[in-house]
Write a protein that holds these residues in place. Structure first.
Motif, PDB file in Angstrom:
ATOM      1  N   ALA A  62       3.891   9.419  -9.956  1.00  0.00           N
ATOM      2  CA  ALA A  62       4.844   9.205  -8.875  1.00  0.00           C
ATOM      3  C   ALA A  62       4.155   8.645  -7.634  1.00  0.00           C
ATOM      4  O   ALA A  62       4.695   7.767  -6.947  1.00  0.00           O
ATOM      5  CB  ALA A  62       5.557  10.521  -8.545  1.00  0.00           C
ATOM      6  N   THR A  63       2.950   9.124  -7.351  1.00  0.00           N
ATOM      7  CA  THR A  63       2.208   8.623  -6.195  1.00  0.00           C
ATOM      8  C   THR A  63       1.790   7.178  -6.389  1.00  0.00           C
ATOM      9  O   THR A  63       1.949   6.341  -5.492  1.00  0.00           O
ATOM     10  CB  THR A  63       0.974   9.502  -5.954  1.00  0.00           C
ATOM     11  OG1 THR A  63       1.383  10.856  -5.747  1.00  0.00           O
ATOM     12  CG2 THR A  63       0.190   9.015  -4.747  1.00  0.00           C
ATOM     13  N   THR A  64       1.264   6.862  -7.558  1.00  0.00           N
ATOM     14  CA  THR A  64       0.773   5.504  -7.826  1.00  0.00           C
ATOM     15  C   THR A  64       1.902   4.490  -7.867  1.00  0.00           C
ATOM     16  O   THR A  64       1.774   3.381  -7.322  1.00  0.00           O
ATOM     17  CB  THR A  64      -0.013   5.472  -9.147  1.00  0.00           C
ATOM     18  OG1 THR A  64      -1.093   6.422  -9.076  1.00  0.00           O
ATOM     19  CG2 THR A  64      -0.591   4.098  -9.405  1.00  0.00           C
ATOM     20  N   LEU A  65       3.006   4.846  -8.496  1.00  0.00           N
ATOM     21  CA  LEU A  65       4.080   3.884  -8.724  1.00  0.00           C
ATOM     22  C   LEU A  65       5.054   3.774  -7.552  1.00  0.00           C
ATOM     23  O   LEU A  65       5.627   2.705  -7.327  1.00  0.00           O
ATOM     24  CB  LEU A  65       4.848   4.254  -9.998  1.00  0.00           C
ATOM     25  CG  LEU A  65       4.049   4.221 -11.301  1.00  0.00           C
ATOM     26  CD1 LEU A  65       4.923   4.662 -12.465  1.00  0.00           C
ATOM     27  CD2 LEU A  65       3.480   2.834 -11.557  1.00  0.00           C
ATOM     28  N   PHE A  66       5.258   4.860  -6.798  1.00  0.00           N
ATOM     29  CA  PHE A  66       6.323   4.852  -5.808  1.00  0.00           C
ATOM     30  C   PHE A  66       5.851   5.210  -4.397  1.00  0.00           C
ATOM     31  O   PHE A  66       6.214   4.536  -3.432  1.00  0.00           O
ATOM     32  CB  PHE A  66       7.434   5.828  -6.222  1.00  0.00           C
ATOM     33  CG  PHE A  66       7.985   5.564  -7.591  1.00  0.00           C
ATOM     34  CD1 PHE A  66       8.783   4.454  -7.826  1.00  0.00           C
ATOM     35  CD2 PHE A  66       7.689   6.405  -8.650  1.00  0.00           C
ATOM     36  CE1 PHE A  66       9.289   4.201  -9.094  1.00  0.00           C
ATOM     37  CE2 PHE A  66       8.195   6.168  -9.919  1.00  0.00           C
ATOM     38  CZ  PHE A  66       8.996   5.060 -10.138  1.00  0.00           C
ATOM     39  N   LYS A  68       2.672   2.918  -2.024  1.00  0.00           N
ATOM     40  CA  LYS A  68       3.020   1.609  -1.454  1.00  0.00           C
ATOM     41  C   LYS A  68       3.801   1.722  -0.150  1.00  0.00           C
ATOM     42  O   LYS A  68       3.924   0.735   0.584  1.00  0.00           O
ATOM     43  CB  LYS A  68       3.820   0.799  -2.464  1.00  0.00           C
ATOM     44  CG  LYS A  68       5.191   1.369  -2.784  1.00  0.00           C
ATOM     45  CD  LYS A  68       5.963   0.511  -3.770  1.00  0.00           C
ATOM     46  CE  LYS A  68       5.366   0.601  -5.156  1.00  0.00           C
ATOM     47  NZ  LYS A  68       6.197  -0.119  -6.166  1.00  0.00           N
ATOM     48  N   HIS A  69       4.309   2.930   0.149  1.00  0.00           N
ATOM     49  CA  HIS A  69       5.113   3.119   1.358  1.00  0.00           C
ATOM     50  C   HIS A  69       4.367   3.873   2.452  1.00  0.00           C
ATOM     51  O   HIS A  69       4.994   4.311   3.422  1.00  0.00           O
ATOM     52  CB  HIS A  69       6.408   3.860   1.010  1.00  0.00           C
ATOM     53  CG  HIS A  69       7.278   3.129   0.034  1.00  0.00           C
ATOM     54  ND1 HIS A  69       7.826   1.890   0.320  1.00  0.00           N
ATOM     55  CD2 HIS A  69       7.680   3.443  -1.229  1.00  0.00           C
ATOM     56  CE1 HIS A  69       8.544   1.489  -0.724  1.00  0.00           C
ATOM     57  NE2 HIS A  69       8.464   2.397  -1.672  1.00  0.00           N
ATOM     58  N   TYR A  70       3.048   4.064   2.302  1.00  0.00           N
ATOM     59  CA  TYR A  70       2.292   4.724   3.363  1.00  0.00           C
ATOM     60  C   TYR A  70       2.392   3.939   4.675  1.00  0.00           C
ATOM     61  O   TYR A  70       2.327   4.515   5.757  1.00  0.00           O
ATOM     62  CB  TYR A  70       0.820   4.864   2.976  1.00  0.00           C
ATOM     63  CG  TYR A  70       0.560   5.894   1.905  1.00  0.00           C
ATOM     64  CD1 TYR A  70       1.484   6.894   1.621  1.00  0.00           C
ATOM     65  CD2 TYR A  70      -0.625   5.874   1.174  1.00  0.00           C
ATOM     66  CE1 TYR A  70       1.234   7.837   0.642  1.00  0.00           C
ATOM     67  CE2 TYR A  70      -0.877   6.817   0.187  1.00  0.00           C
ATOM     68  CZ  TYR A  70       0.050   7.796  -0.073  1.00  0.00           C
ATOM     69  OH  TYR A  70      -0.192   8.734  -1.046  1.00  0.00           O
ATOM     70  N   GLN A  71       2.494   2.637   4.559  1.00  0.00           N
ATOM     71  CA  GLN A  71       2.664   1.768   5.723  1.00  0.00           C
ATOM     72  C   GLN A  71       3.550   0.603   5.302  1.00  0.00           C
ATOM     73  O   GLN A  71       3.513   0.162   4.149  1.00  0.00           O
ATOM     74  CB  GLN A  71       1.311   1.254   6.221  1.00  0.00           C
ATOM     75  CG  GLN A  71       1.380   0.582   7.591  1.00  0.00           C
ATOM     76  CD  GLN A  71      -0.007   0.335   8.168  1.00  0.00           C
ATOM     77  OE1 GLN A  71      -0.980   0.973   7.763  1.00  0.00           O
ATOM     78  NE2 GLN A  71      -0.105  -0.579   9.112  1.00  0.00           N
ATOM     79  N   THR A  72       4.376   0.122   6.229  1.00  0.00           N
ATOM     80  CA  THR A  72       5.308  -0.952   5.909  1.00  0.00           C
ATOM     81  C   THR A  72       4.547  -2.172   5.397  1.00  0.00           C
ATOM     82  O   THR A  72       3.651  -2.681   6.078  1.00  0.00           O
ATOM     83  CB  THR A  72       6.129  -1.352   7.146  1.00  0.00           C
ATOM     84  OG1 THR A  72       6.801  -0.201   7.646  1.00  0.00           O
ATOM     85  CG2 THR A  72       7.147  -2.423   6.792  1.00  0.00           C
ATOM     86  N   PRO A  73       4.855  -2.655   4.190  1.00  0.00           N
ATOM     87  CA  PRO A  73       4.134  -3.819   3.659  1.00  0.00           C
ATOM     88  C   PRO A  73       4.484  -5.086   4.418  1.00  0.00           C
ATOM     89  O   PRO A  73       5.509  -5.169   5.104  1.00  0.00           O
ATOM     90  CB  PRO A  73       4.607  -3.886   2.198  1.00  0.00           C
ATOM     91  CG  PRO A  73       5.930  -3.186   2.191  1.00  0.00           C
ATOM     92  CD  PRO A  73       5.851  -2.127   3.244  1.00  0.00           C
ATOM     93  N   LEU A  74       3.618  -6.082   4.274  1.00  0.00           N
ATOM     94  CA  LEU A  74       3.809  -7.369   4.917  1.00  0.00           C
ATOM     95  C   LEU A  74       4.541  -8.314   3.960  1.00  0.00           C
ATOM     96  O   LEU A  74       4.362  -8.231   2.751  1.00  0.00           O
ATOM     97  CB  LEU A  74       2.459  -7.965   5.311  1.00  0.00           C
ATOM     98  CG  LEU A  74       1.560  -7.095   6.204  1.00  0.00           C
ATOM     99  CD1 LEU A  74       0.256  -7.827   6.518  1.00  0.00           C
ATOM    100  CD2 LEU A  74       2.276  -6.699   7.489  1.00  0.00           C
ATOM    101  N   THR A  75       5.324  -9.219   4.522  1.00  0.00           N
ATOM    102  CA  THR A  75       6.055 -10.213   3.736  1.00  0.00           C
ATOM    103  C   THR A  75       5.712 -11.598   4.256  1.00  0.00           C
ATOM    104  O   THR A  75       5.807 -11.851   5.461  1.00  0.00           O
ATOM    105  CB  THR A  75       7.570  -9.988   3.831  1.00  0.00           C
ATOM    106  OG1 THR A  75       7.887  -8.652   3.402  1.00  0.00           O
ATOM    107  CG2 THR A  75       8.325 -10.986   2.959  1.00  0.00           C
TER     108      THR A  75
END
Length: 337
Positions: A221-225, A228-235
């Motif tokens: 659950a940590t790896t997959l979900f 990635k949300h620890y910090q807002t990703p860049l686009t």
């Protein structure tokens, strides 16, 4: 006159066993488990050390060869490439080491004595249930966490040439939890989980099985979900620079009308491209063709510069979770013992 006899003062109870003696008893009781941890991590560490020397030597030859794209340099790089594939397999195997070390050391600590009933004797020897539980859990938790931390430092050294060659990024999911504080944090979490489940179930083998299942679910659950949300990703438009390899979370295309284009649409466009585009091994060729036909690629990613930020976040909540589980195990011993 009659003599008045006063009741004799109660005899003093036994003095509490010193913490140093409790630590010695814990060592005597669990030295086989600690020896197993030492053998497992020691054997893996020996392999990483021997193979790591070969990797660093091969990398020195690759880094000193110029020009980099020449035929001679390609021949020199073959041993390094072969070692890279071996290291990838090794990193996949190492994913299970934290749970093996933590659970098999943590689950039997209290569960075995609760299962056999020998805890009753321990509590009559000047060692209350709280001191008994704290002495066992604290010593073993510190031991397995320190061993895991030292092992993660060795793995970081072992894998460093591949990061230097940009073959993998620091945030790569298959490598992230093997380095820095994460490896030790996941090992401690497995130990704490095993200890807690052992007190709840009071059976060693079922506690090990349940702990393995829960830890595996939490890790996936940590790896997959979650991570990635620890910090807002860049686009950004296009693909991010691979000079500092990022963790690409997702990619998609928008068509000439600005709407999201499905994968089947993109495949249909590429299917009508010239053979030089369809057969090219360079993925940027297809991207350039799609861009020329007004299809825009978008990428959502986490930059490599956030490595330590993510490590501290994940290590922090795993530490809090571990302390809560250990505290809950001690509380259950006090309440239910």
């Amino acid at each position: 006159m009659t003599a008045i006899t006063a009741p004799a003062p109660p005899a003093p109870g036994p003095r509490p066993v010193p913490w140093t003696r409790l630590a010695w008893v814990t060592w005597r009781q669990h030295r086989v488990a600690l020896a197993g941890v030492a053998v497992l991590l020691g054997g893996l560490a020996g392999y990483l050390l021997i193979t790591g020397l070969q990797i660093h030597s091969a990398y020195t030859s690759v880094a000193s060869c110029h020009p980099a794209g020449s035929a001679a340099c390609q021949v020199i790089s073959r041993p390094f490439t072969s070692l890279y594939h071996t290291a990838q397999i090794m990193s996949g195997f190492l994913q299970v080491v934290p749970v093996l070390v933590g659970v098999f050391a943590g689950a039997p600590v209290l569960a075995r004595e609760l299962e056999t009933g020998t805890f009753r004797f321990a509590w009559t020897q000047g060692c209350g249930r709280l001191r008994w539980a704290v002495a066992k859990l604290a010593l073993l938790a510190i031991a397995v966490t320190a061993a895991a931390a030292a092992f993660s430092l060795l793995f970081s050294w072992y894998y460093q040439p591949f990061f230097a060659e940009r073959l993998d990024g620091a945030l790569a999911p298959q490598l992230f939890d093997l380095r820095a504080v994460d490896f030790a944090a996941w090992t401690l979490a497995a130990f704490a989980l095993g200890a807690f489940v052992g007190v709840v179930i009071r059976r060693t083998v079922p506690a090990i099985a349940a702990s393995l299942a829960v830890w595996t679910g939490l890790n996936f659950a940590t790896t997959l979900f979650l991570r990635k949300h620890y910090q807002t990703p860049l686009t950004i438009k296009g693909s991010p620079s691979y000079y500092h390899p990022p963790w690409v979370v997702s990619q998609w295309y928008t068509g000439p009308d600005g709407a999201t284009a499905g994968q089947q649409t993109i495949r249909n466009v590429v299917a009508h491209a010239p053979a030089s585009v369809r057969n090219s091994a360079n993925p940027n060729t297809a991207v350039a063709y799609l861009s020329a036909h007004h299809y825009t690629q978008w990428s959502v990613f986490q930059p490599e510069s956030r490595f330590w930020h993510f490590q501290l976040i994940e290590g922090g909540w795993l530490l809090v979770l571990s302390l809560l589980l250990i505290g809950a195990a001690i509380w259950l011993v006090h309440r239910r013992g």
